[in-house]
Structure formats: structure tokens, C-alpha cells
Design an enzyme around this catalytic site. Structure first.
Site, short mmCIF file in Angstrom:
data_model
loop_
_atom_site.label_atom_id
_atom_site.label_comp_id
_atom_site.label_asym_id
_atom_site.label_seq_id
_atom_site.Cartn_x
_atom_site.Cartn_y
_atom_site.Cartn_z
N TYR A 59 0.82 -1.23 0.00
CA TYR A 59 0.00 0.00 0.00
C TYR A 59 0.84 1.27 0.00
O TYR A 59 0.42 2.31 -0.50
CB TYR A 59 -1.00 -0.03 1.17
CG TYR A 59 -2.15 -0.96 0.84
CD1 TYR A 59 -2.16 -2.26 1.31
CD2 TYR A 59 -3.15 -0.55 -0.03
CE1 TYR A 59 -3.18 -3.14 0.95
CE2 TYR A 59 -4.17 -1.42 -0.40
CZ TYR A 59 -4.18 -2.72 0.08
OH TYR A 59 -5.18 -3.57 -0.32
N GLN A 94 -14.97 2.08 -7.27
CA GLN A 94 -14.25 0.94 -6.71
C GLN A 94 -12.80 1.37 -6.44
O GLN A 94 -12.03 0.62 -5.84
CB GLN A 94 -14.25 -0.24 -7.67
CG GLN A 94 -15.66 -0.78 -7.96
CD GLN A 94 -15.62 -1.81 -9.06
OE1 GLN A 94 -15.50 -3.01 -8.81
NE2 GLN A 94 -15.69 -1.35 -10.30
N ASN A 95 -12.44 2.54 -6.92
CA ASN A 95 -11.05 3.01 -6.81
C ASN A 95 -10.80 3.58 -5.41
O ASN A 95 -11.69 4.12 -4.77
CB ASN A 95 -10.76 4.08 -7.87
CG ASN A 95 -10.95 3.54 -9.27
OD1 ASN A 95 -10.92 2.32 -9.48
ND2 ASN A 95 -11.18 4.42 -10.22
N VAL A 96 -9.55 3.46 -5.00
CA VAL A 96 -9.19 3.96 -3.67
C VAL A 96 -8.34 5.22 -3.77
O VAL A 96 -8.01 5.84 -2.75
CB VAL A 96 -8.46 2.84 -2.87
CG1 VAL A 96 -9.41 1.68 -2.58
CG2 VAL A 96 -7.20 2.35 -3.58
N HIS A 112 -14.68 0.53 -1.93
CA HIS A 112 -13.53 -0.32 -1.55
C HIS A 112 -12.56 0.41 -0.64
O HIS A 112 -11.43 -0.04 -0.42
CB HIS A 112 -12.81 -0.81 -2.82
CG HIS A 112 -13.61 -1.83 -3.57
ND1 HIS A 112 -13.31 -2.23 -4.84
CD2 HIS A 112 -14.72 -2.54 -3.21
CE1 HIS A 112 -14.19 -3.14 -5.24
NE2 HIS A 112 -15.06 -3.34 -4.28
N SER A 182 -13.71 -4.13 -15.14
CA SER A 182 -13.74 -5.39 -15.93
C SER A 182 -14.98 -6.22 -15.64
O SER A 182 -15.22 -7.24 -16.28
CB SER A 182 -12.47 -6.20 -15.62
OG SER A 182 -12.39 -6.44 -14.22
N GLU A 207 -12.27 -2.25 -23.76
CA GLU A 207 -12.59 -3.66 -23.98
C GLU A 207 -13.97 -3.95 -23.39
O GLU A 207 -14.40 -3.28 -22.46
CB GLU A 207 -11.58 -4.55 -23.23
CG GLU A 207 -10.13 -4.32 -23.57
CD GLU A 207 -9.23 -4.76 -22.42
OE1 GLU A 207 -8.45 -5.70 -22.62
OE2 GLU A 207 -9.32 -4.17 -21.33
N ALA A 223 -11.62 6.26 -21.37
CA ALA A 223 -12.53 7.16 -20.64
C ALA A 223 -12.17 8.62 -20.86
O ALA A 223 -13.05 9.48 -21.04
CB ALA A 223 -12.49 6.82 -19.16
N1 APR Z 1 -10.45 4.03 -19.99
C1 APR Z 1 -11.47 3.22 -19.62
N2 APR Z 1 -11.31 1.93 -19.24
C2 APR Z 1 -10.05 1.43 -19.26
C3 APR Z 1 -8.93 2.21 -19.64
C4 APR Z 1 -9.18 3.56 -20.01
N3 APR Z 1 -8.18 4.37 -20.38
N4 APR Z 1 -7.82 1.42 -19.55
C5 APR Z 1 -8.23 0.20 -19.12
N5 APR Z 1 -9.57 0.21 -18.97
C6 APR Z 1 -10.44 -0.88 -18.53
C7 APR Z 1 -9.94 -2.27 -18.84
O1 APR Z 1 -10.39 -2.66 -20.11
C8 APR Z 1 -10.61 -3.07 -17.73
O2 APR Z 1 -11.88 -3.53 -18.17
O3 APR Z 1 -10.51 -0.79 -17.13
C9 APR Z 1 -10.84 -2.07 -16.62
C10 APR Z 1 -9.98 -2.33 -15.41
O4 APR Z 1 -10.36 -3.56 -14.88
P1 APR Z 1 -9.66 -4.07 -13.53
O5 APR Z 1 -8.18 -3.90 -13.63
O6 APR Z 1 -10.23 -5.41 -13.23
O7 APR Z 1 -10.16 -3.01 -12.43
P2 APR Z 1 -11.55 -2.98 -11.68
O8 APR Z 1 -12.64 -3.52 -12.55
O9 APR Z 1 -11.71 -1.62 -11.15
O10 APR Z 1 -11.29 -4.00 -10.47
C11 APR Z 1 -12.32 -4.10 -9.52
O11 APR Z 1 -10.94 -5.57 -8.22
O12 APR Z 1 -8.79 -5.99 -7.50
C12 APR Z 1 -10.03 -5.53 -7.10
O13 APR Z 1 -10.51 -3.98 -5.39
C13 APR Z 1 -9.92 -4.10 -6.65
O14 APR Z 1 -11.45 -2.26 -7.06
C14 APR Z 1 -10.76 -3.34 -7.67
C15 APR Z 1 -11.72 -4.39 -8.18
#
Ligand code: APR
Length: 234
Positions: A59, A94-96, A112, A182, A207, A223
Site C-alpha cells: 500500500y 471501486q477506486n481507492v 472499496h 472489468s 474492452e 474514458a
Molecule cells: N479508460 C477506460 N477503461 C479502461 C482504460 C481507459 N483508459 N484502460 C483500461 N480500462 C479498462 C480495462 O479494459 C478493464 O476492463 O478498465 C478495466 C480495469 O479492470 P480491472 O483492472 O479489473 O479493475 P476494476 O474492474 O476496477 O477491479 C475491480 O478488483 O482488484 C479488485 O478492489 C480491486 O477495485 C478493484 C476491483
């Protein structure tokens, strides 16, 4: 384009993708690894019980990366939407990191937890703002009660924060937009399923998310490029 009418109530869910263009790596984008540890191995109550110093190393690294990051146009567009529709917008992340707040968003539900907040793992003292890093040779910080100070983060296996407010906002919303997530982690991944058929549902990201079939429309792209032109408020 997403048209927001005068009666619409908007629920926005953001994930790591909204901060990607600010230089904060996503979880699955880097294969979900940190120094060959899977995220679950350093972000869980078991990891904390087993090796709190390693958890603080993880962290502390994330605090350094987030402290160097600045909001991107996606964060600015969401802060602008809040200015236009006020409390008809419910922002859930979900972001910290604190990039939504840095961009001007005032009401953000951090389901989160928050990276720059810590709390005692034993006593009921209030979580407190903490930007410090604790890496070897630093020791794990202690509370006056004898407990250990931990990150105020919802770890795997723990209950996310603000769920009552989040579910109440899901029931009321008429427009649901997920950005940069995701769609693989619960309970956030199921939010869209709870509103589809009642609200217009949209996804923004480069994606397709795992739950893409549930969305009415997906806007493919980053985004920071898509959001500034996405919302029109009547
Ligand atoms: N703009 C928009 N989306 C994007 C970009 C961008 N520039 N770059 C990547 N992405 C997308 C990817 O395609 C992916 O679908 O962001 C998503 C990120 O997915 P993850 O890495 O799984 O993150 P997230 O969905 O927030 O994870 C959820 O999982 O590990 C735990 O607690 C953690 O909050 C987190 C949770």
C-alpha cells in the site's frame, strides 16, 4: 451520447480504468500481479495476519503512485456532470485513489475504501487521513490501544463500504453508467443487473467487460477521450 433529462437520476460506477490515463495501473491490465504476488495475496485479512509489513509495503507503493497522479479528462467530465445535475448524480467508485475528489467531485462513495486513510485493526477509533508510507525498515504503525494501524481498504473477503446508500441509489436510478471496470468483482459487477430493464445502462471502456451483455450500449474507447463528449444534460 447519453441524454440526461430533467427527471433522470444517474448512477455512475467507476473502476481502475478511469484512473489508467492518470498513470495508475489497472489490476487486470498488469495481470493482477505485484512483485509476483497476486493482489489477493497482499490485499486480504489473511495477508494482514501473516505479514502486515508486506501489506504496508504494497500500500505504500500504491500511495506513492497515486500521490504522483493527477486527474484526467474523465474525472473532470464526471465532476462537471455533478455540477450540472447535483444530487441527481450518485458517484460510486471501486477506486481507492482520490482523483475524483481532486477533479472536483464532492459526493463520492468509495465502496472499496480510500488509499490515503488508515484505521486501527482493533479499537473503534475513527479512520483518519494518512499519507505516510511504511516500508522496511519502517515498522508497522501501532495504535495507542496496542492494535496495529492498517489501510482503510476493503480487502478480499471483507464487506464493502456504503452498501446501504449504494443499493438505495441503484433502486432510484434511471440511467446507469459503468466506466473502466472489468465487471469481474462482486458486488459491483452485479449492480447493472439490478437496474437493467428499469434504467438505461451504458458501459465505457476499450474492452468489453465480463458483464457486457447486460448493458444497453457500450461506448468503446478510453474514458479520457469518451467522457468529455458523452453526457448531454437537458
Ligand atoms: N479508460 C477506460 N477503461 C479502461 C482504460 C481507459 N483508459 N484502460 C483500461 N480500462 C479498462 C480495462 O479494459 C478493464 O476492463 O478498465 C478495466 C480495469 O479492470 P480491472 O483492472 O479489473 O479493475 P476494476 O474492474 O476496477 O477491479 C475491480 O478488483 O482488484 C479488485 O478492489 C480491486 O477495485 C478493484 C476491483
Amino acid at each position: 451520447m447519453i441524454c440526461i433529462g430533467p427527471e433522470d437520476r444517474v448512477f455512475v460506477l467507476t473502476g481502475a480504468g478511469v484512473s489508467a490515463e492518470s498513470g495508475i495501473p489497472t489490476f487486470r491490465g498488469v495481470g493482477g500481479l505485484w512483485r509476483n504476488y497476486r493482489i489477493q495475496e497482499v490485499a486480504s485479512p489473511d495477508a494482514w495476519a501473516r505479514d502486515p509489513a508486506l501489506v504496508w509495503e504494497f500500500y505504500s507503493m500504491r500511495r506513492r503512485v497515486a500521490a504522483a497522479a493527477r486527474p484526467n479528462p474523465a474525472h473532470a467530465a464526471l465532476a462537471d456532470l455533478e455540477k450540472k445535475i447535483g444530487d441527481r448524480l450518485f458517484m460510486c467508485t471501486q477506486n481507492v485513489d482520490n482523483l475524483h475528489e481532486q477533479a472536483g467531485s464532492r459526493q463520492v462513495a468509495h465502496m472499496h475504501g480510500e488509499l490515503f486513510v488508515s484505521r486501527c485493526d482493533r479499537c473503534p477509533r475513527q479512520p483518519f487521513a494518512d499519507t505516510s508510507t511504511y516500508e522496511p525498515p519502517a515498522v508497522v504503525p501501532q495504535c495507542e490501544c496496542g492494535g496495529r494501524i492498517r489501510p482503510h481498504i476493503c480487502w478480499f473477503g471483507e464487506v464493502p463500504f456504503d452498501l446501504d446508500r449504494i443499493f438505495a441509489a441503484l433502486v432510484r436510478c434511471t440511467v446507469f453508467t459503468a466506466i473502466g471496470t472489468s465487471g469481474g468483482v462482486e458486488p459491483a459487477a452485479s449492480f447493472v443487473g439490478q437496474v437493467c430493464g428499469r434504467a438505461r445502462t451504458y458501459y465505457v471502456g476499450p474492452e468489453s467487460p465480463a458483464n457486457h451483455l447486460v448493458f444497453d450500449e457500450c461506448f468503446q474507447g478510453e474514458a479520457g477521450s469518451v467522457l468529455p463528449m458523452l453526457f448531454t444534460v437537458e
